[in-house]
Design a protein around this motif. Sequence first.
Motif, mmCIF file in Angstrom:
data_model
loop_
_atom_site.group_PDB
_atom_site.id
_atom_site.type_symbol
_atom_site.label_atom_id
_atom_site.label_comp_id
_atom_site.label_asym_id
_atom_site.label_seq_id
_atom_site.Cartn_x
_atom_site.Cartn_y
_atom_site.Cartn_z
ATOM 1 N N MET A 220 0.826 -1.207 0.000
ATOM 2 C CA MET A 220 0.000 0.000 0.000
ATOM 3 C C MET A 220 0.861 1.259 0.000
ATOM 4 S SD MET A 220 -2.991 1.138 2.689
ATOM 5 C CE MET A 220 -1.820 1.591 3.984
ATOM 6 N N LEU A 221 2.057 1.155 0.583
ATOM 7 C CA LEU A 221 2.952 2.296 0.639
ATOM 8 C C LEU A 221 3.433 2.716 -0.756
ATOM 9 C CD1 LEU A 221 5.130 1.267 3.715
ATOM 10 C CD2 LEU A 221 3.304 2.984 3.668
ATOM 11 N N LEU A 222 3.290 1.815 -1.734
ATOM 12 C CA LEU A 222 3.739 2.113 -3.091
ATOM 13 C C LEU A 222 2.687 2.819 -3.932
ATOM 14 C CD1 LEU A 222 5.528 -1.247 -4.001
ATOM 15 C CD2 LEU A 222 6.633 0.950 -3.544
ATOM 16 N N LEU A 223 1.482 3.006 -3.402
ATOM 17 C CA LEU A 223 0.382 3.470 -4.242
ATOM 18 C C LEU A 223 0.590 4.876 -4.803
ATOM 19 C CD1 LEU A 223 -2.745 1.962 -2.452
ATOM 20 C CD2 LEU A 223 -1.654 1.218 -4.577
ATOM 21 N N VAL A 224 1.298 5.741 -4.065
ATOM 22 C CA VAL A 224 1.566 7.069 -4.620
ATOM 23 C C VAL A 224 2.526 6.965 -5.797
ATOM 24 C CG1 VAL A 224 2.431 9.386 -4.149
ATOM 25 C CG2 VAL A 224 1.136 8.165 -2.391
ATOM 26 N N ARG A 225 3.546 6.123 -5.663
ATOM 27 C CA ARG A 225 4.473 5.904 -6.767
ATOM 28 C C ARG A 225 3.755 5.264 -7.950
ATOM 29 N NH1 ARG A 225 9.573 6.856 -4.608
ATOM 30 N NH2 ARG A 225 10.569 6.133 -6.521
ATOM 31 N N GLU A 226 2.789 4.391 -7.673
ATOM 32 C CA GLU A 226 1.998 3.780 -8.738
ATOM 33 C C GLU A 226 1.155 4.838 -9.450
ATOM 34 O OE1 GLU A 226 1.964 0.601 -9.912
ATOM 35 O OE2 GLU A 226 3.665 0.179 -8.593
ATOM 36 N N THR A 227 0.671 5.815 -8.689
ATOM 37 C CA THR A 227 -0.092 6.908 -9.302
ATOM 38 C C THR A 227 0.767 7.647 -10.320
ATOM 39 O OG1 THR A 227 -1.539 7.217 -7.395
ATOM 40 C CG2 THR A 227 -1.225 9.121 -8.834
ATOM 41 N N ARG A 228 2.003 7.919 -9.968
ATOM 42 C CA ARG A 228 2.903 8.608 -10.903
ATOM 43 C C ARG A 228 3.076 7.808 -12.195
ATOM 44 N NH1 ARG A 228 8.883 10.369 -8.957
ATOM 45 N NH2 ARG A 228 9.103 8.096 -8.772
ATOM 46 N N LYS A 229 3.077 6.489 -12.079
ATOM 47 C CA LYS A 229 3.259 5.642 -13.257
ATOM 48 C C LYS A 229 2.050 5.658 -14.200
ATOM 49 C CE LYS A 229 6.401 2.469 -10.873
ATOM 50 N NZ LYS A 229 6.594 1.095 -10.332
ATOM 51 N N GLN A 230 0.911 6.170 -13.709
ATOM 52 C CA GLN A 230 -0.279 6.254 -14.564
ATOM 53 C C GLN A 230 -0.238 7.485 -15.475
ATOM 54 O OE1 GLN A 230 -2.608 3.860 -14.819
ATOM 55 N NE2 GLN A 230 -1.440 2.690 -13.304
ATOM 56 N N SER A 231 0.739 8.365 -15.292
ATOM 57 C CA SER A 231 0.843 9.557 -16.128
ATOM 58 C C SER A 231 0.881 9.184 -17.606
ATOM 59 C CB SER A 231 2.111 10.344 -15.766
ATOM 60 O OG SER A 231 2.080 10.777 -14.427
ATOM 61 N N ASN A 232 0.191 9.983 -18.412
ATOM 62 C CA ASN A 232 0.164 9.822 -19.877
ATOM 63 C C ASN A 232 -0.584 8.569 -20.337
ATOM 64 O OD1 ASN A 232 1.931 12.152 -20.139
ATOM 65 N ND2 ASN A 232 3.598 10.799 -19.518
ATOM 66 N N LYS A 233 -1.418 8.003 -19.473
ATOM 67 C CA LYS A 233 -2.200 6.828 -19.838
ATOM 68 C C LYS A 233 -3.688 7.180 -19.960
ATOM 69 C CE LYS A 233 0.896 3.375 -17.822
ATOM 70 N NZ LYS A 233 1.019 2.220 -16.896
ATOM 71 N N THR A 234 -4.467 6.236 -20.459
ATOM 72 C CA THR A 234 -5.922 6.370 -20.540
ATOM 73 C C THR A 234 -6.566 5.345 -19.624
ATOM 74 O OG1 THR A 234 -5.885 7.176 -22.824
ATOM 75 C CG2 THR A 234 -7.947 6.217 -22.034
ATOM 76 N N ILE A 235 -7.504 5.790 -18.793
ATOM 77 C CA ILE A 235 -8.256 4.913 -17.901
ATOM 78 C C ILE A 235 -9.694 4.840 -18.410
ATOM 79 C CG2 ILE A 235 -9.112 4.592 -15.545
ATOM 80 C CD1 ILE A 235 -6.636 6.123 -14.569
ATOM 81 N N THR A 236 -10.194 3.646 -18.611
ATOM 82 C CA THR A 236 -11.559 3.462 -19.099
ATOM 83 C C THR A 236 -12.501 3.203 -17.934
ATOM 84 O OG1 THR A 236 -10.750 2.543 -21.191
ATOM 85 C CG2 THR A 236 -13.056 2.120 -20.622
ATOM 86 N N VAL A 237 -13.578 3.985 -17.881
ATOM 87 C CA VAL A 237 -14.586 3.849 -16.825
ATOM 88 C C VAL A 237 -15.915 3.504 -17.488
ATOM 89 C CG1 VAL A 237 -15.822 5.002 -14.961
ATOM 90 C CG2 VAL A 237 -13.398 5.504 -15.344
ATOM 91 N N THR A 238 -16.501 2.369 -17.103
ATOM 92 C CA THR A 238 -17.766 1.926 -17.686
ATOM 93 C C THR A 238 -18.864 1.990 -16.630
ATOM 94 O OG1 THR A 238 -16.571 0.416 -19.160
ATOM 95 C CG2 THR A 238 -18.943 0.071 -18.915
ATOM 96 N N ILE A 239 -19.935 2.699 -16.950
ATOM 97 C CA ILE A 239 -21.067 2.874 -16.037
ATOM 98 C C ILE A 239 -22.155 1.859 -16.377
ATOM 99 C CG2 ILE A 239 -22.849 4.489 -15.253
ATOM 100 C CD1 ILE A 239 -20.880 6.744 -16.117
ATOM 101 N N GLY A 240 -22.640 1.142 -15.374
ATOM 102 C CA GLY A 240 -23.669 0.132 -15.591
ATOM 103 C C GLY A 240 -25.073 0.664 -15.345
ATOM 104 N N GLU A 241 -26.040 -0.184 -15.595
ATOM 105 C CA GLU A 241 -27.435 0.174 -15.350
ATOM 106 C C GLU A 241 -27.679 0.312 -13.850
ATOM 107 O OE1 GLU A 241 -29.763 0.869 -17.418
ATOM 108 O OE2 GLU A 241 -29.116 0.075 -19.354
#
Length: 268
Positions: A220-241
């Motif tokens: 869990m301590l790595l999650l901020v560093r993991e956030t940095r690694k998401q830079s320049n990426k696309t995250i897909t969010v799908t909304i359900g019924e």
Amino acid sequence: MTEVTQINIKGELTKRMKKKPNGLMVKIARWFLIEDWVNKRLREIGPVKDLDFMADTLRCLNIKVEVKGIEKLPMQNSRLLFVCNHPLGGMDVLSACTAVRPACEKGLLIPANDLLMQLTNIKDMLIPVNKVGGQSKDLLAKVNAAYASDQQLMFFPAGKVSRKHKDGIYDDAWKKTFVSKAVEFQRDVVPIRIEAKNSPFFYRLAKLRAKLGIKLNIEMLLLVRETRKQSNKTITVTIGEPIPWQYFDVSKSANEWAQEVRKITYEL
């Protein structure tokens, strides 16, 4: 005017430990939480609040959110409970909030780890849930007041970030609380799937920690560093019924309903 948020790791450690932490501990914590990088990004984002802060954070990191199923969001006088899978950590909150923003004219509240209260730009949106002891009754009252309000709510029922299993990366079993609260406060449930993953190192560390029998959630301590690694990426969010709150009848237990909604979410 909202002040620019800056995190203070040494100060937070001192507050939680009730004594001055030693220099090595502070140095290690700053490495994990990349304090300088975070504070620089926060200065770049500036004194904006709530959903604007979240949107600007994504722009600052050059992260794009692709939203599918936006037409399924009820817009008129609906009191909703958004439930999401949890593949990344804090970035899940930012991407999901951006996706549902059109349905949040009256605001959005999120139960969250009380550590996040350091982010003063969004503290009005957060309900700190990790405090115990004498404050527990007060916190329960705040949670119930949030469910009773006209604001929308967002919940991550896994309670922790997804881990890698033999057949893929996904949440562990979802906690049942959101089902009982949805029924009690007559809120329809909207399942949301976030398609993303952390680095291979994150999952290897989690697997090693479990293999060694270490209970402390080190990864869990790595999650901020993991956030940095998401830079320049696309995250897909799908909304359900939306699922009407009346759907959760006595034919199944709250826990069984929670796992069914989890299944529905992963099938989106």
